[in-house]
Design an enzyme around this catalytic site. Structure first.
Site, PDB file in Angstrom:
ATOM      1  N   ASP A  33      99.230  25.541  68.882  1.00 36.18           N
ATOM      2  CA  ASP A  33     100.577  25.942  69.190  1.00 36.18           C
ATOM      3  C   ASP A  33     101.102  26.916  68.393  1.00 36.18           C
ATOM      4  O   ASP A  33     100.975  26.624  67.132  1.00 36.18           O
ATOM      5  CB  ASP A  33     101.274  24.832  69.669  1.00 36.18           C
ATOM      6  CG  ASP A  33     102.456  24.925  70.817  1.00 36.18           C
ATOM      7  OD1 ASP A  33     102.403  25.990  71.330  1.00 36.18           O
ATOM      8  OD2 ASP A  33     103.257  24.026  70.831  1.00 36.18           O
ATOM      9  N   HIS A  50      98.608  35.811  69.449  1.00 35.88           N
ATOM     10  CA  HIS A  50      97.262  35.194  70.194  1.00 35.88           C
ATOM     11  C   HIS A  50      96.026  35.656  69.448  1.00 35.88           C
ATOM     12  O   HIS A  50      94.880  35.105  69.121  1.00 35.88           O
ATOM     13  CB  HIS A  50      97.013  35.390  71.456  1.00 35.88           C
ATOM     14  CG  HIS A  50      98.142  34.696  72.338  1.00 35.88           C
ATOM     15  ND1 HIS A  50      98.230  33.420  72.227  1.00 35.88           N
ATOM     16  CD2 HIS A  50      98.872  35.087  73.170  1.00 35.88           C
ATOM     17  CE1 HIS A  50      99.340  32.858  73.033  1.00 35.88           C
ATOM     18  NE2 HIS A  50      99.695  34.157  73.751  1.00 35.88           N
ATOM     19  N   LEU A 144      77.884  21.492  63.802  1.00 34.21           N
ATOM     20  CA  LEU A 144      79.099  21.307  64.376  1.00 34.21           C
ATOM     21  C   LEU A 144      79.151  21.650  65.901  1.00 34.21           C
ATOM     22  O   LEU A 144      78.492  22.728  66.045  1.00 34.21           O
ATOM     23  CB  LEU A 144      80.018  22.029  63.591  1.00 34.21           C
ATOM     24  CG  LEU A 144      81.590  22.166  64.252  1.00 34.21           C
ATOM     25  CD1 LEU A 144      82.037  20.681  64.228  1.00 34.21           C
ATOM     26  CD2 LEU A 144      82.412  23.399  63.307  1.00 34.21           C
TER      27      LEU A 144
END
Length: 253
Positions: A33, A50, A144
């Site tokens: 955020d 972004h 991962l």
């Protein structure tokens, strides 16, 4: 919290003490955020935030992998984000494609497996194509797991699961007394991964925003004022250190 103090001073947190590698959370989930506010503070359009946020994704994926985190779930786009201006939504839909065009080869080299949880049917074909290519090419990787929550909403996820279970009961495939927590978990989009051990949210907001509401029941929560584009390896280490300092009782003593 250390990161709050340094954020107020306009600085990144100093490099944290290194986490204990034998106590690293298996699954870290992040609500990324603050991209828009980061851009606004610099007189830039929201999409610039972004775009810069993709660099933070790369930093965190590398650090999570280095520390030995097994699953990293990133809240990339919620079912509520469609309410944003069309040009911003269009840009956000292009980000997975842009990120994977740049980073996929490195992810493959580092044995990272890409996954996605969310409602695919509403996404543009170019977004789906990029994700499916990445998932196919990394399907056999054993390191991962990088899980993108894209067009994801937890209430929708739970309603869909409940409706499916109700349908099975109506058709005689299940009885009501067979419904338990395990069955519910198996019907969620996250059925193949464990619940998060640690949730991180950036930008100072203190809410879950319809993210993994069932799965976060006993997760440790860590919040920072740092905007996502500024989030770095030291911040991630700080979150893991905080996690390691807590005692998880799961309702017990």
């Amino acid at each position: 919290m250390i990161s709050r103090l340094w954020a107020k001073l306009g600085k990144s947190s100093p490099k944290a003490e290194m986490p204990q590698l034998d106590k690293v959370p298996d699954h870290v989930a992040i609500i990324m955020d603050g991209n828009g506010r980061w851009a606004k503070d610099r007189g830039l359009p929201r999409i610039a935030g972004h775009h810069t946020g993709m660099k933070a994704v790369k930093r965190v994926v590398r650090e999570a992998d280095r520390l030995g985190v097994k699953y990293l779930t990133l809240y990339a786009f919620s079912t509520e984000n469609w309410k944003r201006p069309k040009d911003e939504v269009d840009f956000l839909m292009r980000l997975p494609q842009q990120f994977l065009e740049i980073e996929l080869e490195e992810l493959i080299e580092n044995n990272v497996q890409v996954r996605m949880m969310g409602i695919k049917s509403d996404l543009p074909s170019y977004t789906i194509d990029a994700l499916e290519e990445a998932m196919e090419r990394t399907a056999d990787n054993t390191g991962l797991v990088l899980n993108f929550a894209l067009n994801y909403g937890s209430r929708k996820e739970m309603i869909d699961a409940i409706q499916a279970i109700a349908g099975d009961v109506a058709d005689g495939r299940l009885t009501p007394d067979q419904i338990d927590e395990q069955l519910m978990s198996e019907r969620l989009l996250s059925r193949d991964i464990p619940d998060p051990d640690l949730l991180i949210r950036t930008s100072g907001e203190l809410r879950l925003s319809n993210f993994m509401l069932w799965q976060l029941a006993y997760s440790e929560l860590w919040f920072t004022d740092v905007y996502w584009p500024e989030f770095n390896e030291a911040h991630f280490q700080e979150a893991v250190l905080q996690y390691q300092s807590r005692k998880r009782r799961f309702g017990g003593l």
